[in-house]
Design a protein around this motif. Structure first.
Motif, PDB file in Angstrom:
ATOM      1  N   GLY A  40      12.471   6.509  -6.494  1.00 30.68           N
ATOM      2  CA  GLY A  40      11.296   6.033  -7.206  1.00 30.68           C
ATOM      3  C   GLY A  40      11.081   4.536  -7.139  1.00 30.68           C
ATOM      4  O   GLY A  40      10.139   4.015  -7.729  1.00 30.68           O
ATOM      5  N   LYS A  41      11.904   3.824  -6.392  1.00 27.55           N
ATOM      6  CA  LYS A  41      11.819   2.361  -6.335  1.00 27.55           C
ATOM      7  C   LYS A  41      10.809   1.850  -5.318  1.00 27.55           C
ATOM      8  O   LYS A  41      10.466   0.676  -5.317  1.00 27.55           O
ATOM      9  CB  LYS A  41      13.193   1.764  -6.030  1.00 27.55           C
ATOM     10  CG  LYS A  41      14.193   1.995  -7.147  1.00 27.55           C
ATOM     11  CD  LYS A  41      15.536   1.395  -6.816  1.00 27.55           C
ATOM     12  CE  LYS A  41      16.512   1.644  -7.957  1.00 27.55           C
ATOM     13  NZ  LYS A  41      17.827   1.087  -7.674  1.00 27.55           N
ATOM     14  N   MET A  42      10.317   2.759  -4.456  1.00 30.00           N
ATOM     15  CA  MET A  42       9.393   2.345  -3.416  1.00 30.00           C
ATOM     16  C   MET A  42       8.217   3.317  -3.360  1.00 30.00           C
ATOM     17  O   MET A  42       8.387   4.527  -3.546  1.00 30.00           O
ATOM     18  CB  MET A  42      10.121   2.336  -2.063  1.00 30.00           C
ATOM     19  CG  MET A  42       9.410   1.584  -0.987  1.00 30.00           C
ATOM     20  SD  MET A  42      10.322   1.556   0.585  1.00 30.00           S
ATOM     21  CE  MET A  42      11.983   1.181   0.097  1.00 30.00           C
ATOM     22  N   LEU A  43       7.032   2.776  -3.119  1.00 28.65           N
ATOM     23  CA  LEU A  43       5.829   3.575  -2.932  1.00 28.65           C
ATOM     24  C   LEU A  43       5.250   3.241  -1.569  1.00 28.65           C
ATOM     25  O   LEU A  43       5.071   2.058  -1.235  1.00 28.65           O
ATOM     26  CB  LEU A  43       4.798   3.271  -4.024  1.00 28.65           C
ATOM     27  CG  LEU A  43       3.472   4.030  -3.919  1.00 28.65           C
ATOM     28  CD1 LEU A  43       3.676   5.509  -4.250  1.00 28.65           C
ATOM     29  CD2 LEU A  43       2.427   3.421  -4.844  1.00 28.65           C
ATOM     30  N   ALA A  44       4.975   4.278  -0.779  1.00 26.30           N
ATOM     31  CA  ALA A  44       4.326   4.103   0.518  1.00 26.30           C
ATOM     32  C   ALA A  44       2.869   4.498   0.375  1.00 26.30           C
ATOM     33  O   ALA A  44       2.554   5.526  -0.229  1.00 26.30           O
ATOM     34  CB  ALA A  44       5.001   4.971   1.578  1.00 26.30           C
ATOM     35  N   CYS A  45       1.978   3.660   0.896  1.00 24.50           N
ATOM     36  CA  CYS A  45       0.553   3.968   0.861  1.00 24.50           C
ATOM     37  C   CYS A  45      -0.104   3.404   2.119  1.00 24.50           C
ATOM     38  O   CYS A  45       0.150   2.274   2.500  1.00 24.50           O
ATOM     39  CB  CYS A  45      -0.095   3.436  -0.403  1.00 24.50           C
ATOM     40  SG  CYS A  45       0.335   1.773  -0.830  1.00 24.50           S
ATOM     41  N   TYR A  90       5.746  -0.712  -1.111  1.00 19.79           N
ATOM     42  CA  TYR A  90       5.772  -1.569  -2.293  1.00 19.79           C
ATOM     43  C   TYR A  90       6.989  -1.283  -3.155  1.00 19.79           C
ATOM     44  O   TYR A  90       7.426  -0.137  -3.270  1.00 19.79           O
ATOM     45  CB  TYR A  90       4.530  -1.326  -3.158  1.00 19.79           C
ATOM     46  CG  TYR A  90       3.257  -1.857  -2.574  1.00 19.79           C
ATOM     47  CD1 TYR A  90       2.908  -3.197  -2.734  1.00 19.79           C
ATOM     48  CD2 TYR A  90       2.393  -1.023  -1.880  1.00 19.79           C
ATOM     49  CE1 TYR A  90       1.725  -3.690  -2.200  1.00 19.79           C
ATOM     50  CE2 TYR A  90       1.209  -1.509  -1.353  1.00 19.79           C
ATOM     51  CZ  TYR A  90       0.876  -2.840  -1.515  1.00 19.79           C
ATOM     52  OH  TYR A  90      -0.288  -3.314  -0.989  1.00 19.79           O
ATOM     53  N   ASP A  91       7.476  -2.321  -3.807  1.00 17.80           N
ATOM     54  CA  ASP A  91       8.495  -2.201  -4.847  1.00 17.80           C
ATOM     55  C   ASP A  91       7.752  -1.779  -6.112  1.00 17.80           C
ATOM     56  O   ASP A  91       6.864  -2.495  -6.580  1.00 17.80           O
ATOM     57  CB  ASP A  91       9.193  -3.549  -5.040  1.00 17.80           C
ATOM     58  CG  ASP A  91      10.281  -3.499  -6.081  1.00 17.80           C
ATOM     59  OD1 ASP A  91      10.029  -3.026  -7.202  1.00 17.80           O
ATOM     60  OD2 ASP A  91      11.382  -3.975  -5.788  1.00 17.80           O
ATOM     61  N   THR A  92       8.087  -0.612  -6.670  1.00 15.86           N
ATOM     62  CA  THR A  92       7.341  -0.095  -7.812  1.00 15.86           C
ATOM     63  C   THR A  92       7.602  -0.857  -9.105  1.00 15.86           C
ATOM     64  O   THR A  92       6.777  -0.825 -10.007  1.00 15.86           O
ATOM     65  CB  THR A  92       7.633   1.402  -8.040  1.00 15.86           C
ATOM     66  OG1 THR A  92       9.039   1.575  -8.224  1.00 15.86           O
ATOM     67  CG2 THR A  92       7.145   2.241  -6.879  1.00 15.86           C
ATOM     68  N   SER A  93       8.715  -1.569  -9.205  1.00 17.01           N
ATOM     69  CA  SER A  93       8.992  -2.306 -10.443  1.00 17.01           C
ATOM     70  C   SER A  93       8.325  -3.672 -10.469  1.00 17.01           C
ATOM     71  O   SER A  93       7.901  -4.144 -11.521  1.00 17.01           O
ATOM     72  CB  SER A  93      10.499  -2.447 -10.667  1.00 17.01           C
ATOM     73  OG  SER A  93      11.084  -3.194  -9.632  1.00 17.01           O
ATOM     74  N   THR A  94       8.182  -4.312  -9.311  1.00 20.71           N
ATOM     75  CA  THR A  94       7.598  -5.659  -9.274  1.00 20.71           C
ATOM     76  C   THR A  94       6.177  -5.679  -8.725  1.00 20.71           C
ATOM     77  O   THR A  94       5.449  -6.647  -8.933  1.00 20.71           O
ATOM     78  CB  THR A  94       8.449  -6.593  -8.396  1.00 20.71           C
ATOM     79  OG1 THR A  94       8.385  -6.141  -7.033  1.00 20.71           O
ATOM     80  CG2 THR A  94       9.879  -6.661  -8.880  1.00 20.71           C
ATOM     81  N   GLY A  95       5.794  -4.641  -7.985  1.00 17.23           N
ATOM     82  CA  GLY A  95       4.487  -4.614  -7.342  1.00 17.23           C
ATOM     83  C   GLY A  95       4.429  -5.417  -6.055  1.00 17.23           C
ATOM     84  O   GLY A  95       3.380  -5.520  -5.432  1.00 17.23           O
TER      85      GLY A  95
END
Length: 184
Positions: free
Chosen positions: A52-57, A65-70
């Motif tokens: 859950g620490k990374m989001l791919a788009c 993206y780093d989901t905690s810092t954006g």
């Protein structure tokens, strides 16, 4: 208009991509927005890493993206023609698979951002991807009416399964060699 939505693996965060509104992350418990990534118009796929620490788009390129810092971690070159329609992280988070209108599944090394392999065989765009829990199998669904089963480490196709081309198919779960293929 919402194009795509996804839950984080722990179920605590919801990601959503809307036309012209970018990508937002919300706290699933209280509905409050916690992050927003602007500059996106048409995002057809979202994928969280297993931790859950990374989001791919994707849009023209695929952004991680780093989901905690954006913060943007890196950018991948994406698919020819610029449209990525599906994404999936391997369970260990080391690989990202992407599928697009160029009829290819592309495998990316998440740490370096380099493309490591192209999987060719579909005759039309790829709309769904899923890794097995052990990462040894990848399945892809295409508008050509097939689900293909791959060995991602070797880049070899193991099987091609026929599915109704005119029905939307959702790849829900891959466990070893078993693939659930549900039409609506």
């Amino acid at each position: 208009m919402m194009y795509q939505a996804a839950f984080s693996p722990d179920g605590k965060t919801v990601a959503g991509a809307s036309a012209g509104g970018g990508i937002a992350l919300w706290d699933a418990a209280n509905g409050k927005e916690v992050q927003r990534f602007l500059g996106y118009k048409h995002v057809y796929a979202l994928a969280f890493s297993r931790d859950g620490k990374m989001l791919a788009c994707p849009e023209q390129q695929i952004h991680l993206y780093d989901t905690s810092t954006g913060e943007k971690i890196r950018t991948l070159s994406g698919h020819e023609g610029g449209t990525t329609m599906s994404l999936a992280f391997s369970a260990d988070g080391k690989l990202l698979a992407s599928g697009g209108y160029d009829n290819l599944v592309r495998l990316w090394d998440v740490a370096s951002g380099h493309e490591i392999r192209k999987l060719a065989g579909h005759e039309k765009g790829i709309y769904g991807l899923a890794f097995s829990s052990d990462g040894t199998t990848l399945v892809s669904h295409s508008h050509d009416g097939t689900v293909r089963v791959w060995n991602p480490q070797m880049g070899k196709q193991r099987a091609s399964l026929p599915c109704a081309a005119r029905r939307f198919l959702n790849l829900r779960h891959v466990s070893g060699r078993q693939t659930d293929c549900h039409g609506r």
